[in-house]
Design a protein around this motif. Sequence first.
Motif, mmCIF file in Angstrom:
data_model
loop_
_atom_site.group_PDB
_atom_site.id
_atom_site.type_symbol
_atom_site.label_atom_id
_atom_site.label_comp_id
_atom_site.label_asym_id
_atom_site.label_seq_id
_atom_site.Cartn_x
_atom_site.Cartn_y
_atom_site.Cartn_z
ATOM 1 N N PRO A 1 0.803 -1.229 0.000
ATOM 2 C CA PRO A 1 0.000 0.000 0.000
ATOM 3 C C PRO A 1 0.836 1.279 0.000
ATOM 4 C CG PRO A 1 -0.771 -1.517 1.688
ATOM 5 C CD PRO A 1 0.460 -2.104 1.090
ATOM 6 N N GLU A 2 1.943 1.294 0.722
ATOM 7 C CA GLU A 2 2.786 2.485 0.767
ATOM 8 C C GLU A 2 3.394 2.770 -0.603
ATOM 9 O OE1 GLU A 2 3.530 -0.238 2.735
ATOM 10 O OE2 GLU A 2 2.543 0.416 4.580
ATOM 11 N N HIS A 3 3.778 1.721 -1.282
ATOM 12 C CA HIS A 3 4.395 1.891 -2.592
ATOM 13 C C HIS A 3 3.374 2.371 -3.613
ATOM 14 C CE1 HIS A 3 6.829 0.276 -6.143
ATOM 15 N NE2 HIS A 3 7.480 1.311 -5.642
ATOM 16 N N ARG A 4 2.159 1.815 -3.573
ATOM 17 C CA ARG A 4 1.101 2.270 -4.489
ATOM 18 C C ARG A 4 0.750 3.726 -4.237
ATOM 19 N NH1 ARG A 4 -2.086 -2.916 -3.946
ATOM 20 N NH2 ARG A 4 -3.029 -1.792 -2.234
#
Length: 112
Positions: free
Chosen positions: A18-21
């Motif tokens: 989620p952080e990367h998206r």
Amino acid sequence: MPLKDRGKIKWQPAHFMPEHRAMLRKLERDQMAQNKPLIDEYELEEYESKIHYAMEFAYLLKVKVWREGFFLEYKGRVNRLDGISRKIYLQLESGDLEKINFDEIAGAEVEE
């Protein structure tokens, strides 16, 4: 006994976190953002006169607004002008009331 392999799954990139998206979405949004247009005194005066004209005769007003790097367009009737806080209250065709700061205006058109 045949070897059970995960196939393509093990070769997919690891950007499913989620952080990367969220970081990729923010990066894409930042790349698509546009700079705020420079508006001189004469253009601002012209926009103000169009807004006053639309309010006086209850005409539809199409306002182009720059917010956070993107241009938005609103169309409706001027409900109220607030000179102290420098805001326009625009009654949209959908029935919603939109508050627009004078500093955000990038264009104004009157539709009779």
